[in-house]
Motif scaffolding. Sequence first.
Motif, PDB file in Angstrom:
ATOM      1  N   TYR A 283     -20.405  95.309  46.098  1.00 43.96           N
ATOM      2  CA  TYR A 283     -21.474  94.379  46.454  1.00 43.96           C
ATOM      3  C   TYR A 283     -22.071  94.765  47.802  1.00 43.96           C
ATOM      4  CZ  TYR A 283     -19.112  91.162  43.183  1.00 43.96           C
ATOM      5  OH  TYR A 283     -18.518  90.590  42.083  1.00 43.96           O
ATOM      6  N   VAL A 284     -23.312  94.344  48.012  1.00 48.11           N
ATOM      7  CA  VAL A 284     -23.858  94.191  49.353  1.00 48.11           C
ATOM      8  C   VAL A 284     -23.813  92.708  49.665  1.00 48.11           C
ATOM      9  CG1 VAL A 284     -25.963  94.255  50.753  1.00 48.11           C
ATOM     10  CG2 VAL A 284     -25.355  96.223  49.350  1.00 48.11           C
ATOM     11  N   VAL A 285     -23.232  92.359  50.792  1.00 49.28           N
ATOM     12  CA  VAL A 285     -23.002  90.961  51.156  1.00 49.28           C
ATOM     13  C   VAL A 285     -23.844  90.608  52.379  1.00 49.28           C
ATOM     14  CG1 VAL A 285     -21.257  89.239  51.748  1.00 49.28           C
ATOM     15  CG2 VAL A 285     -20.620  91.232  50.350  1.00 49.28           C
ATOM     16  N   ASP A 286     -24.510  89.465  52.313  1.00 51.23           N
ATOM     17  CA  ASP A 286     -25.225  88.919  53.468  1.00 51.23           C
ATOM     18  C   ASP A 286     -24.176  88.288  54.386  1.00 51.23           C
ATOM     19  OD1 ASP A 286     -26.645  87.277  55.238  1.00 51.23           O
ATOM     20  OD2 ASP A 286     -28.272  86.964  53.801  1.00 51.23           O
ATOM     21  N   ALA A 287     -23.778  89.007  55.421  1.00 54.88           N
ATOM     22  CA  ALA A 287     -22.649  88.567  56.258  1.00 54.88           C
ATOM     23  C   ALA A 287     -22.917  87.252  56.984  1.00 54.88           C
ATOM     24  CB  ALA A 287     -22.262  89.672  57.238  1.00 54.88           C
TER      25      ALA A 287
ATOM     26  N   ALA B  39     -21.525  80.013  54.601  1.00 49.78           N
ATOM     27  CA  ALA B  39     -20.906  79.462  53.385  1.00 49.78           C
ATOM     28  C   ALA B  39     -19.453  79.089  53.617  1.00 49.78           C
ATOM     29  CB  ALA B  39     -21.018  80.483  52.245  1.00 49.78           C
ATOM     30  N   LEU B  40     -18.766  79.873  54.446  1.00 46.51           N
ATOM     31  CA  LEU B  40     -17.363  79.581  54.723  1.00 46.51           C
ATOM     32  C   LEU B  40     -17.200  78.377  55.644  1.00 46.51           C
ATOM     33  CD1 LEU B  40     -16.087  83.237  55.222  1.00 46.51           C
ATOM     34  CD2 LEU B  40     -15.639  81.747  53.263  1.00 46.51           C
TER      35      LEU B  40
ATOM     36  N   MET C 219     -17.315  76.269  47.241  1.00 52.60           N
ATOM     37  CA  MET C 219     -17.336  77.423  48.160  1.00 52.60           C
ATOM     38  C   MET C 219     -17.539  78.712  47.393  1.00 52.60           C
ATOM     39  SD  MET C 219     -14.638  78.490  51.152  1.00 52.60           S
ATOM     40  CE  MET C 219     -13.293  78.847  50.051  1.00 52.60           C
ATOM     41  N   THR C 220     -16.936  78.852  46.203  1.00 56.10           N
ATOM     42  CA  THR C 220     -17.093  80.074  45.420  1.00 56.10           C
ATOM     43  C   THR C 220     -18.541  80.306  45.043  1.00 56.10           C
ATOM     44  OG1 THR C 220     -14.866  79.799  44.549  1.00 56.10           O
ATOM     45  CG2 THR C 220     -16.325  81.303  43.376  1.00 56.10           C
ATOM     46  N   THR C 221     -19.245  79.219  44.640  1.00 54.82           N
ATOM     47  CA  THR C 221     -20.660  79.337  44.284  1.00 54.82           C
ATOM     48  C   THR C 221     -21.473  79.837  45.464  1.00 54.82           C
ATOM     49  OG1 THR C 221     -20.431  77.526  42.701  1.00 54.82           O
ATOM     50  CG2 THR C 221     -22.651  78.111  43.388  1.00 54.82           C
ATOM     51  N   ASP C 222     -21.202  79.284  46.651  1.00 58.49           N
ATOM     52  CA  ASP C 222     -21.920  79.718  47.840  1.00 58.49           C
ATOM     53  C   ASP C 222     -21.675  81.199  48.112  1.00 58.49           C
ATOM     54  OD1 ASP C 222     -21.426  76.620  49.686  1.00 58.49           O
ATOM     55  OD2 ASP C 222     -22.995  77.211  48.276  1.00 58.49           O
ATOM     56  N   ILE C 223     -20.432  81.634  47.975  1.00 61.11           N
ATOM     57  CA  ILE C 223     -20.117  83.042  48.217  1.00 61.11           C
ATOM     58  C   ILE C 223     -20.862  83.925  47.216  1.00 61.11           C
ATOM     59  CG2 ILE C 223     -18.264  84.767  48.129  1.00 61.11           C
ATOM     60  CD1 ILE C 223     -16.418  82.677  49.335  1.00 61.11           C
ATOM     61  N   LYS C 224     -20.902  83.521  45.974  1.00 64.08           N
ATOM     62  CA  LYS C 224     -21.631  84.314  44.969  1.00 64.08           C
ATOM     63  C   LYS C 224     -23.099  84.466  45.339  1.00 64.08           C
ATOM     64  CE  LYS C 224     -18.784  83.416  40.866  1.00 64.08           C
ATOM     65  NZ  LYS C 224     -18.722  82.719  39.564  1.00 64.08           N
ATOM     66  N   ASP C 225     -23.663  83.462  45.984  1.00 71.13           N
ATOM     67  CA  ASP C 225     -25.074  83.510  46.369  1.00 71.13           C
ATOM     68  C   ASP C 225     -25.335  84.501  47.506  1.00 71.13           C
ATOM     69  OD1 ASP C 225     -25.670  81.646  44.467  1.00 71.13           O
ATOM     70  OD2 ASP C 225     -25.661  79.935  45.864  1.00 71.13           O
ATOM     71  N   THR C 226     -24.295  84.991  48.152  1.00 71.89           N
ATOM     72  CA  THR C 226     -24.479  85.899  49.289  1.00 71.89           C
ATOM     73  C   THR C 226     -24.381  87.365  48.887  1.00 71.89           C
ATOM     74  OG1 THR C 226     -22.133  86.049  49.943  1.00 71.89           O
ATOM     75  CG2 THR C 226     -23.382  84.158  50.762  1.00 71.89           C
ATOM     76  N   VAL C 227     -24.073  87.652  47.611  1.00 71.58           N
ATOM     77  CA  VAL C 227     -23.821  89.042  47.222  1.00 71.58           C
ATOM     78  C   VAL C 227     -24.950  89.590  46.342  1.00 71.58           C
ATOM     79  CG1 VAL C 227     -21.327  88.705  47.393  1.00 71.58           C
ATOM     80  CG2 VAL C 227     -22.448  88.453  45.179  1.00 71.58           C
ATOM     81  N   HIS C 228     -25.150  90.922  46.456  1.00 71.81           N
ATOM     82  CA  HIS C 228     -26.222  91.616  45.741  1.00 71.81           C
ATOM     83  C   HIS C 228     -25.710  92.974  45.285  1.00 71.81           C
ATOM     84  CE1 HIS C 228     -28.789  88.601  47.743  1.00 71.81           C
ATOM     85  NE2 HIS C 228     -28.118  88.921  48.842  1.00 71.81           N
ATOM     86  N   ALA C 229     -26.473  93.624  44.433  1.00 70.09           N
ATOM     87  CA  ALA C 229     -26.114  94.969  43.992  1.00 70.09           C
ATOM     88  C   ALA C 229     -26.158  95.934  45.172  1.00 70.09           C
ATOM     89  CB  ALA C 229     -27.075  95.434  42.906  1.00 70.09           C
TER      90      ALA C 229
END
Length: 400
Positions: free
Chosen positions: A351-355, A361-362, A1-11
């Motif tokens: 971060y900017v997060v793809d909600a 991911a959750l 789950m942590t890996t998936d969350i990391k994939d949703t965030v950007h600068a």
Amino acid sequence: MTTDIKDTVHAVEAAAVMRLLPTRPRLLALGEPTHGEDTLLDLRNELFRQLVEQEGYRTIAIESDCMMGLVVDEYVTSGTGTLDEVMERGISHGWGASAANRELVRWMREYNDGRPASERLHFAGFDGPLEITHAASPRQALTALHDCLVAQVDADLLPCTAETLDRLLGTDDPWTNPAVMRDPAQSVGRSAEATELRLLADDLVALLDQQTPHLIAATSRNDWDRARLYGRTATGLLRYHHWMADTSPARMTGLVGVRDQMMAHNLLAVAERGPALVHAQNAHLQRAKSSMRMGGMPLEWWSAGALVSARLGKEYAFVATALGTIRHQGVDTPPPDTVEGLLYALPEDRYVVDAPRLATALGDTRPAPRVSPWFGYAPLDPAHLVDTDGIVFVKDVPQS
């Protein structure tokens, strides 16, 4: 789950926000979960600069008095007044004292200097002339609308004279009496004079609409837009004062609903100019129904964002801001099972997060709602992730 969350965030940058969206929206709404923190306003300023330089945005609209905002717009577009005067008279709720708001206005004036009118940036307040304790008299907006029509329209078409308006309005003190919020009996909002003013305001707005081709030709599109703002504000304030005098259980719901309706009408007018960044509390901009408790009573109403989104569709985008800590207000490290806690565990500061991707991911792991120990901060509602285009997450907010 942590890996998936990391994939949703950007600068945190405008380009990252725009990549989350199917198209460039006419209104890009950036919410905030608390007011008065310059860290969040500095971030807003930087995103606006990037949107101006990279995406052609030309307007910023903030949660401030729409009538006062005209003072700021005059300054940034034409240099009328001084920066000190404008910050004192042009931004409501005491937010003119903010260093970040001052820097925004200063930068907009500097950017506009020497540019042709078509390329200049504009400033708008989109809140009504309202505070939590009272509302303004409708005098300024109503008389300004009447003055606009008197100057350009046959007198026989006007529903009343300026003297009639002045007599019906009376003095401003009864309109602005702060005791009215707790005692509806002291409100003048349902007096015979207020009822007549509502009819006259409706007639004046109708006349403005009927005379649109003539008014634009005789003055300018900007003058006509300003007259429409006067009309929206006058009718909205009279409607708000009508609810101030209400004694039913629906009173507070009526008041918050009218306020966000006024905001929505102002935002739709802003959208007509072209792409704009909108900044306000998350609850005013979200697509889901807003809720709060006031005086122990639960309130639910459709926010300005929900109303505008229903009209504009994909041309409205909403990015919420979520926070980790505001330690100077007693908001400490978020629990790890909340959305804020999951994001706080990541290494970067913001971060900017793809909600929607975060919600995917959750999966079935629904985060717990965070509970704020401080009334001035509203945590992110995890149930709203799928209705939110993105999240700007700021790990720690230092004292301004």
